[in-house]
Design a protein around this motif. Structure first.
Motif, PDB file in Angstrom:
ATOM      1  N   ARG A  26      46.477  45.665  35.593  1.00  0.00           N
ATOM      2  CA  ARG A  26      45.843  46.596  36.549  1.00  0.00           C
ATOM      3  C   ARG A  26      45.380  47.851  35.810  1.00  0.00           C
ATOM      4  NH1 ARG A  26      49.281  44.603  40.377  1.00  0.00           N
ATOM      5  NH2 ARG A  26      50.976  46.041  39.866  1.00  0.00           N
ATOM      6  N   LYS A  27      46.225  48.305  34.865  1.00  0.00           N
ATOM      7  CA  LYS A  27      45.834  49.490  34.079  1.00  0.00           C
ATOM      8  C   LYS A  27      44.613  49.175  33.212  1.00  0.00           C
ATOM      9  CE  LYS A  27      50.330  51.660  33.996  1.00  0.00           C
ATOM     10  NZ  LYS A  27      51.565  51.883  33.317  1.00  0.00           N
ATOM     11  N   ASP A  30      41.519  49.389  35.487  1.00  0.00           N
ATOM     12  CA  ASP A  30      41.151  50.762  35.851  1.00  0.00           C
ATOM     13  C   ASP A  30      40.457  51.467  34.697  1.00  0.00           C
ATOM     14  OD1 ASP A  30      42.257  50.290  38.253  1.00  0.00           O
ATOM     15  OD2 ASP A  30      44.110  51.439  37.917  1.00  0.00           O
TER      16      ASP A  30
END
Ligand code: FPP
Ligand code: MG
Length: 332
Positions: A26-27, A30
């Motif tokens: 997820r990081k 982003d």
């Protein structure tokens, strides 16, 4: 065919690779999105078009799993995440450039950036992604930056080597392995080595390099096999694209070795076309060629599993085993 013949013991089937490192991925997503925000909207549009076109994030997943499997803590997690992003950026840059070189019109089931935006804008968008990757990881120790840069040198050489071998019926399996170890495996190898070193496990870097190498080779061999087996909806490009372009893919190299009729078809100046194309495709799909190609990919899977066996048991190690098997099974 009897699929059990190709079964690699999937004793860790519960370990879903993307779920095991879901928080890390997820990081990655982003930060990757931020990096594509160029001040020039055309660059941003092309980069987003390709990077968000349904790529599997195989390289980031692989790098993050290696980092964790080598005992990487949260201490250098941001660096591991940046390495994972850099791998995706470099990979995406090579795809933009590869489609220009090949005049590829379809990528991931959609018109390629080259087709949609043209040569100049796609070229510069590739350069932009490449530069962003090195901007991201330039702060790392000198040996890690050098490892990544050397992989990129190999990528360029692999691409040119492949071009030199086009429509050449003399290409051997050894030549083929030289091409794919540069154009595909080099990035996996470098990513795995860097991940092991970021995790603080210098002693594992060589084994992780071997893991990356074997995984990259197996991945490309299966990709080559899928090119002739299809179907188009699964591979996101027309069936037989490599053959049509005269690229010495694994089935082509094995086919030419076994059947002299294929040499004649491959020599065709304008690429293998029309009736010749259908006939060549049929010859390449013979069990003799397909089974040998699968066996070669499985040899690499065995090397990868051996490299994994030196790691401490963990869900990350299990997920790496699953990731490797998934790539081989996607063809069955
Ligand atoms: C796609 O493979 C192409 C590559 C993996 C390598 C491409 C390398 C370059 C264009 C050199 C320039 C690189 C940098 C560092 C920016 P493929 O042709 O087998 O896959 P495909 O069938 O999906 O096109
Ligand atoms: Mg290509």
């Amino acid at each position: 065919m009897n699929t059990s013949k190709w079964t690699v013991a999937a004793d860790h089937a519960g370990s879903n690779p993307a779920i095991t490192v879901a928080a890390e991925l997820r990081k990655v997503e982003d930060k990757l999105a931020q990096l594509l925000n160029s001040r020039e909207t055309l660059i941003a549009e092309i980069c987003r078009y390709l990077v968000n076109a349904g790529g599997k994030r195989l390289r980031p997943t692989f790098v993050l799993l290696v980092y964790r499997a080598c005992g990487g803590s949260d201490k250098r997690l941001n660096d591991a995440i940046d390495t994972a992003i850099a791998m995706e950026l470099i990979h995406s840059a090579t795809l933009l450039h590869d489609d220009i070189i090949d005049a590829g019109t379809i990528r991931r089931g959609k018109p390629s950036a080259f087709k949609l935006y043209g040569l100049g804008p796609s070229l510069v968008a590739g350069d932009y992604l490449f530069a962003r990757a090195f901007e991201l990881c330039g702060r790392f120790e000198e040996n890690l930056v050098r490892t990544a840069a050397q992989a990129c040198v190999l990528l360029t050489e692999g691409e040119v080597m492949e071009g030199r071998m086009r429509r050449n019926a003399q290409v051997t399996l050894e030549d083929y392995l030289g091409v794919i170890s540069r154009k595909t495996a080099s990035l996996f190898r470098a990513g795995a080595e860097v991940a092991a070193q970021l995790a603080g496990d210098q002693g594992k870097a060589a084994a992780m390099g071997r893991l990356g190498d074997a995984f990259g080779l197996a991945f490309q061999m299966i990709d080559d096999l899928l090119d002739i087996l299809g179907p188009e909806e699964k591979i996101g490009k027309p069936v037989g694209s490599d053959l049509r372009a005269g690229i010495p893919s694994l089935p082509v190299v094995l086919g030419v070795e076994r059947d002299s009729r294929l040499s004649g078809l491959l020599h065709a100046e304008a690429g293998v076309d029309g009736l010749g194309f259908e006939r060549a495709l049929e010859l390449l799909r013979s069990p003799d060629v397909v089974d040998r190609a699968r066996a070669l990919a499985l040899d690499q899977v065995a090397i990868a599993r051996d490299a994994l066996s030196g790691l401490k048991p963990s869900p990350y190690r299990d997920s790496l085993a699953v990731l490797i098997e998934e790539q081989v099974y996607r063809e069955l």
